[in-house]
Design a protein around this motif. Structure first.
Motif, PDB file in Angstrom:
ATOM      1  N   UNK A 506      10.689 -10.679  -9.221  1.00  0.00           N
ATOM      2  CA  UNK A 506       9.291 -10.894 -10.073  1.00  0.00           C
ATOM      3  C   UNK A 506       8.153 -10.416  -9.330  1.00  0.00           C
ATOM      4  N   UNK A 507       7.582  -9.517  -9.719  1.00  0.00           N
ATOM      5  CA  UNK A 507       6.108  -8.963  -9.320  1.00  0.00           C
ATOM      6  C   UNK A 507       4.945  -9.717  -9.770  1.00  0.00           C
ATOM      7  N   UNK A 508       4.455 -10.682  -8.759  1.00  0.00           N
ATOM      8  CA  UNK A 508       3.190 -11.163  -9.233  1.00  0.00           C
ATOM      9  C   UNK A 508       2.013 -10.453  -9.041  1.00  0.00           C
ATOM     10  N   UNK A 509       1.307 -10.205  -9.915  1.00  0.00           N
ATOM     11  CA  UNK A 509      -0.151  -9.496  -9.692  1.00  0.00           C
ATOM     12  C   UNK A 509      -1.217 -10.379  -9.653  1.00  0.00           C
ATOM     13  N   UNK A 510      -1.775 -10.357  -8.579  1.00  0.00           N
ATOM     14  CA  UNK A 510      -2.835 -11.274  -8.258  1.00  0.00           C
ATOM     15  C   UNK A 510      -3.863 -11.186  -9.372  1.00  0.00           C
ATOM     16  N   UNK A 511      -4.897 -12.109  -9.506  1.00  0.00           N
ATOM     17  CA  UNK A 511      -5.979 -12.412 -10.399  1.00  0.00           C
ATOM     18  C   UNK A 511      -6.611 -11.074 -10.787  1.00  0.00           C
ATOM     19  N   UNK A 512      -6.496 -10.766 -12.216  1.00  0.00           N
ATOM     20  CA  UNK A 512      -6.975  -9.594 -12.797  1.00  0.00           C
ATOM     21  C   UNK A 512      -8.264  -9.892 -13.732  1.00  0.00           C
ATOM     22  N   UNK A 513      -9.261 -10.528 -13.223  1.00  0.00           N
ATOM     23  CA  UNK A 513     -10.196 -10.951 -14.443  1.00  0.00           C
ATOM     24  C   UNK A 513     -11.466  -9.872 -14.232  1.00  0.00           C
ATOM     25  N   UNK A 514     -12.378 -10.320 -15.119  1.00  0.00           N
ATOM     26  CA  UNK A 514     -13.568  -9.502 -15.406  1.00  0.00           C
ATOM     27  C   UNK A 514     -13.165  -8.173 -16.408  1.00  0.00           C
ATOM     28  N   UNK A 515     -14.101  -7.551 -16.973  1.00  0.00           N
ATOM     29  CA  UNK A 515     -14.021  -6.454 -17.834  1.00  0.00           C
ATOM     30  C   UNK A 515     -13.600  -7.413 -19.158  1.00  0.00           C
ATOM     31  N   UNK A 516     -12.367  -7.428 -20.118  1.00  0.00           N
ATOM     32  CA  UNK A 516     -12.297  -7.812 -21.176  1.00  0.00           C
ATOM     33  C   UNK A 516     -11.684  -9.458 -20.726  1.00  0.00           C
ATOM     34  N   UNK A 517     -11.243  -9.583 -19.744  1.00  0.00           N
ATOM     35  CA  UNK A 517     -10.596 -10.832 -19.309  1.00  0.00           C
ATOM     36  C   UNK A 517     -11.558 -11.663 -18.623  1.00  0.00           C
ATOM     37  N   UNK A 518     -12.511 -12.696 -19.414  1.00  0.00           N
ATOM     38  CA  UNK A 518     -13.333 -13.374 -18.864  1.00  0.00           C
ATOM     39  C   UNK A 518     -13.189 -15.010 -18.938  1.00  0.00           C
ATOM     40  N   UNK A 524     -19.877 -15.767 -16.343  1.00  0.00           N
ATOM     41  CA  UNK A 524     -19.730 -14.217 -16.726  1.00  0.00           C
ATOM     42  C   UNK A 524     -20.843 -13.577 -16.166  1.00  0.00           C
ATOM     43  N   UNK A 525     -20.505 -12.216 -15.421  1.00  0.00           N
ATOM     44  CA  UNK A 525     -21.668 -11.481 -14.929  1.00  0.00           C
ATOM     45  C   UNK A 525     -22.196 -10.550 -16.347  1.00  0.00           C
ATOM     46  N   UNK A 526     -23.450 -10.524 -16.316  1.00  0.00           N
ATOM     47  CA  UNK A 526     -23.756  -9.551 -17.513  1.00  0.00           C
ATOM     48  C   UNK A 526     -23.866  -8.160 -16.915  1.00  0.00           C
ATOM     49  N   UNK A 527     -22.899  -7.483 -17.252  1.00  0.00           N
ATOM     50  CA  UNK A 527     -22.616  -6.193 -16.793  1.00  0.00           C
ATOM     51  C   UNK A 527     -22.866  -5.098 -17.719  1.00  0.00           C
ATOM     52  N   UNK A 528     -23.632  -3.972 -17.315  1.00  0.00           N
ATOM     53  CA  UNK A 528     -23.756  -2.931 -18.402  1.00  0.00           C
ATOM     54  C   UNK A 528     -22.569  -2.419 -19.039  1.00  0.00           C
ATOM     55  N   UNK A 529     -21.558  -2.143 -18.182  1.00  0.00           N
ATOM     56  CA  UNK A 529     -20.108  -1.741 -18.662  1.00  0.00           C
ATOM     57  C   UNK A 529     -19.152  -2.381 -17.772  1.00  0.00           C
ATOM     58  N   UNK A 534     -17.340  -5.293 -12.091  1.00  0.00           N
ATOM     59  CA  UNK A 534     -16.923  -6.364 -11.084  1.00  0.00           C
ATOM     60  C   UNK A 534     -15.865  -6.984 -11.498  1.00  0.00           C
ATOM     61  N   UNK A 535     -14.854  -6.420 -11.236  1.00  0.00           N
ATOM     62  CA  UNK A 535     -13.507  -7.018 -11.991  1.00  0.00           C
ATOM     63  C   UNK A 535     -12.352  -6.903 -10.856  1.00  0.00           C
ATOM     64  N   UNK A 536     -11.300  -7.662 -11.127  1.00  0.00           N
ATOM     65  CA  UNK A 536      -9.802  -7.774 -10.607  1.00  0.00           C
ATOM     66  C   UNK A 536     -10.180  -7.651  -8.806  1.00  0.00           C
ATOM     67  N   UNK A 537      -9.532  -6.520  -8.182  1.00  0.00           N
ATOM     68  CA  UNK A 537      -9.518  -6.960  -6.604  1.00  0.00           C
ATOM     69  C   UNK A 537     -11.004  -6.881  -6.192  1.00  0.00           C
ATOM     70  N   UNK A 538     -11.964  -6.173  -7.091  1.00  0.00           N
ATOM     71  CA  UNK A 538     -13.314  -6.160  -6.460  1.00  0.00           C
ATOM     72  C   UNK A 538     -13.951  -7.719  -6.373  1.00  0.00           C
ATOM     73  N   UNK A 539     -13.638  -8.433  -7.422  1.00  0.00           N
ATOM     74  CA  UNK A 539     -13.868  -9.942  -7.207  1.00  0.00           C
ATOM     75  C   UNK A 539     -12.995 -10.776  -6.246  1.00  0.00           C
ATOM     76  N   UNK A 540     -11.901 -10.366  -6.133  1.00  0.00           N
ATOM     77  CA  UNK A 540     -11.079 -11.078  -5.138  1.00  0.00           C
ATOM     78  C   UNK A 540     -11.453 -10.794  -3.741  1.00  0.00           C
TER      79      UNK A 540
END
Ligand code: PEP
Ligand code: MG
Length: 749
Positions: A506-518, A524-529, A534-540
């Motif tokens: 089982x390959x566990x992917x660490x938290x991938x939040x941001x973008x469409x997953x809020x 939530x960060x108010x980001x233009x794009x 600021x998502x996934x590993x960047x947040x991590x």
């Protein structure tokens, strides 16, 4: 003056009620209404025009115009003054109609002699049903009170239509909610289903429209609003305690503001003053709000109007005693119909649902994610489904095409059942090869894993024939909750996943939040794009608290067993080394605490940004495995937002540029001996999967339902031949290799 108008409209409503209660047939009732209205308003003409189909209005009853023209005179939406009222949903009040813009002369009705014209839309909760018109010879503009009175009559007409009052022998109207309807939406999850409608929020039906005693009705309204305020306050207290400043709290605060709004209450009280019952007064106000909502272009305003609409629904439920639950049992083979639904609520229904149809929703919404995990066919963006569908209606959901057949006729039923039978046959075929490997005709074995994210996915590991879980999207557990899960909870959950996998990887992917997953409970960060934000590993890495907690939970869940961890959205080597250092720290800590350490631990990365394809050799040597996240990689490669329906499908995955790019990654990994797989949605599409395998991607992870179809095709193909077809198409200057590959497949029969 106002009082006189009030008593006038109340008198008119009283007379209308007698008509409603009478035994008269549909047409007779319509005739009576035109007669009464013309009489009460002192006009020579009153006419009712109703929609025959989406584009055509028909004169269905008239007092004053030529009776011969009833059911003969028709007009297109937007045509003439009547057509304009229908199209815009707005009142036209013209003293000199013949010289008004858009006036159309209809000789059969004898209309030209009437000078003034007042037309109001007949609509119910935003649904357009027709137009009600009065005309008189005297050139005069109608007063605001007269306009109001006519609007109330139109509302009564709309309600009576809903209740089927005009249906019958020689009726003007077809029975509502009895005709077949085809609704085109968007695929949320493939698959077909047949069943019966279950409305998540059943419609409130208002049967008593007229209030005899305004004081009594006002008191009923006041009590209901008070009741509503208390319940909103209670909800708010509960929500604030749980989740702090979440979105839910914001919505409830908007509810509270509206529930306490004097303007809202005053408008409803005025409606009562004019003769409506308390519930009809709420519904009239709600209809007005819906009309404004249709016009609103500003998304913030639309959302607030949506809140107000929800609040009116609550108020109606209180007044009519019709709760969310109608007391009815879920029908056999239930197909859930809702405007939208949260992931938690959807999980509660669980696998008992056969299909889901949402009026709103998006491909990446949480509901869609859950529907996919449960493998329930889902159609989103099904416009008008809430208006058209009634509880218990027969419905067929075509998740492949994104089409809903509501109350289908026999031809559709038969064709649809044939299609489902074919699909069932195919399923049998897939089941028969479930325990066989995906070996191609050229002798290559392709590893097929499945993607997962919820406990609900795990039974599929057995039934699909997947070798393991190539991608476990851990964020789903975070998304379906209303608050941040705790470490122990997560550890227990991951342990259950590993137990269920019984030693399969089982390959566990660490938290991938941001973008469409809020996450609802994280600001939530108010980001233009956001997709580039600021998502996934960047947040991590920037805020490592949650990532550390998650890594600890994973190590504890493994409790000595083998563990695979993968970091999402790595764009450069350093991000990988920094994340890896966090794992080392977590390991050291566990060791120090005397906890069991995994017998083997592999740390990989997702390749989802083009930059990583060009990272240094050192990265490729160091990373223990790579998995191509084709969904993100493709959106960045083509600069086409995966959430944007307009551009999402514009660039084919089998476009030669993209395949060449993927081939380069395969080559790099071959040189550095890096384990490589592909886990985007394309891995689950048989033709795409075949091409990926042909260019050297020999490990694919996909949704469970795709394992059978992909394996079936792979076992019948020769990858050397397919590779040749791909290269020939590229050499021939084709943009996409798809036509050539399809030609090859046709040759295979
Ligand atoms: C991908 O991007 O292809 C992927 C598998 O990740 P997700 O769809 O969760 O972004
Ligand atoms: Mg991704």
């Amino acid at each position: 003056m106002v009082e006189r108008a009030e008593s006038e409209s109340r008198k008119l409503l009283g007379r209308l009620r007698d008509t409603m209660a009478s035994e008269a047939a549909g047409q007779e009732r319509l005739d009576q209404i035109t007669h009464l209205t013309a009489d009460s308003m002192g006009t020579e003409v009153c006419s009712i025009y109703l929609f025959r189909d989406d584009e055509t209005l028909e004169l269905c009853a008239t007092q004053g115009l030529n009776p011969e023209s009833v059911h003969q005179t028709r007009m297109k939406l937007g045509e003439g003054l009547v057509g304009r009222v229908a199209r815009t949903g707005k009142v036209i009040n013209a003293a000199d109609a013949p010289s008004s813009k858009g006036f159309r002369y209809m000789p059969e009705t004898g209309e030209e002699i009437y000078s003034s014209f007042l037309g109001v839309p007949i609509q119910r909760l935003g649904e357009k049903l027709g137009v009600l018109v009065v005309q008189s010879k005297e050139a005069r503009e109608f007063s605001a009170d007269e306009v109001y009175a006519l609007e109330v009559v139109a509302m009564v007409l709309a309600e009576m239509t809903e209740l089927g009052a005009f249906v019958g022998e020689g009726a003007a109207l077809r029975a509502r909610h009895t005709q077949p309807v085809l609704i085109r939406g968007i695929t949320g999850q493939e698959g077909s289903a047949e069943g019966y409608v279950w409305l998540h929020e059943p419609r409130v039906v208002v049967t008593n429209l007229v209030g005899d005693n305004p004081d009594v009705e006002r008191q009923r309204l006041t009590d209901a609003v008070e009741n509503l305020r208390v319940s909103v306050d209670q909800l708010l207290a509960g929500a604030s305690g749980e989740t702090g400043d979440s979105e839910q709290v914001q919505v409830l605060e908007a509810y509270r503001m509206f529930a306490n709004s004097k303007g809202w209450l005053r408008r409803m009280e005025e409606n009562i003053g004019r003769g409506l019952s308390a519930e009809a007064a709420v519904e009239k106000e709600q209809s007005d709000v819906r009309a404004r909502m249709m016009q609103a272009t500003d998304s913030y305003l639309r959302e607030r109007l949506q809140d107000l609409d929800d609040l009116s629904n609550r108020l109606l439920r209180i007044l009519t005693g019709q709760g969310n639950s109608t007391g009815a049992d879920l029908p056999e083979n239930p197909i859930l119909v809702a405007r939208n639904i949260g992931p938690g609520e959807l999980l509660e229904y669980g696998r008992q649902l056969r299909g889901i149809v949402l009026e709103e929703g998006s491909v990446g919404s949480h509901a869609a994610i859950v529907a996919r995990a449960l493998a329930i066919p889902l159609v989103i963006n099904a416009k008008r489904i809430q208006i058209e569908a009634l509880n218990g209606d027969h419905v067929m959901v075509d998740g492949d095409q994104g089409i809903v057949h509501l109350r289908p006729d026999d031809t559709v039923v038969n064709a649809f059942r044939d299609k489902m039978a074919m699909q069932a046959k195919a399923q049998e075929r897939y089941a028969s090869i479930r325990d066989k490997p995906a070996v191609t005709l050229c002798g290559k074995t392709i590893r097929l894993d499945m993607n997962a994210g919820l406990m609900a996915d795990l039974p599929s590991l057995e039934s699909s024939g997947a070798e393991g879980v190539g991608l476990f999207r851990t964020e789903l557990q975070f998304l379906v909750r209303s608050k941040m899960p705790r470490r122990n909870e997560l550890a227990a959950l991951y342990a259950r996943v590993l137990d269920a996998a019984q030693g399969k990887r089982v390959v566990f992917r660490t938290l991938d939040i941001g973008s469409d997953k809020v996450l609802p409970y994280m600001k939530a960060e108010d980001e233009p794009n956001p997709a580039l934000g600021w998502r996934a590993i960047r947040v991590g890495l920037d805020k490592p608290g949650v990532m550390r907690m998650q890594l600890q939970a994973l190590l504890r869940a493994a409790n000595g067993r083998a563990l695979s961890i993968m970091f999402p959205f790595v764009a450069q080597y350093e991000e990988y080394t920094a994340a890896r250092a966090e794992v080392d720290k977590a390991l050291a800590r566990e060791r120090k605490l005397g906890h069991a350490i995994p017998e083997s631990l592999e740390i990989g990365a997702m390749l989802e940004t083009p930059s990583l394809a060009f990272a240094c050799n050192k990265f490729y040597q160091e990373v223990e495995f790579l998995s191509i996240g084709g969904n993100d990689l493709k959106q960045f490669f083509f600069a086409a937002d995966r959430e944007n329906e307009r551009v999402r499908r514009r660039y084919d995955t089998l476009n030669v540029s993209f395949l060449t790019f993927l081939e380069n990654i395969v080559d790099r990994c071959a040189t550095t001996d890096t384990r490589l797989s592909f886990c985007g949605e394309d891995a689950g599409r048989p033709v795409e999967a075949l091409c990926l395998a042909a260019i050297g991607l020999h490990s694919l992870s996909m949704r469970p339902a795709s394992v059978g179809p992909v394996k079936h095709l792979l076992r019948r193909c020769n990858l050397d031949d397919v590779r040749q077809v791909i290269h020939d198409a590229r050499d021939a200057g084709e943009q996409s290799v798809r036509p050539a590959v399809m030609e090859y497949l046709r040759g295979l029969n």
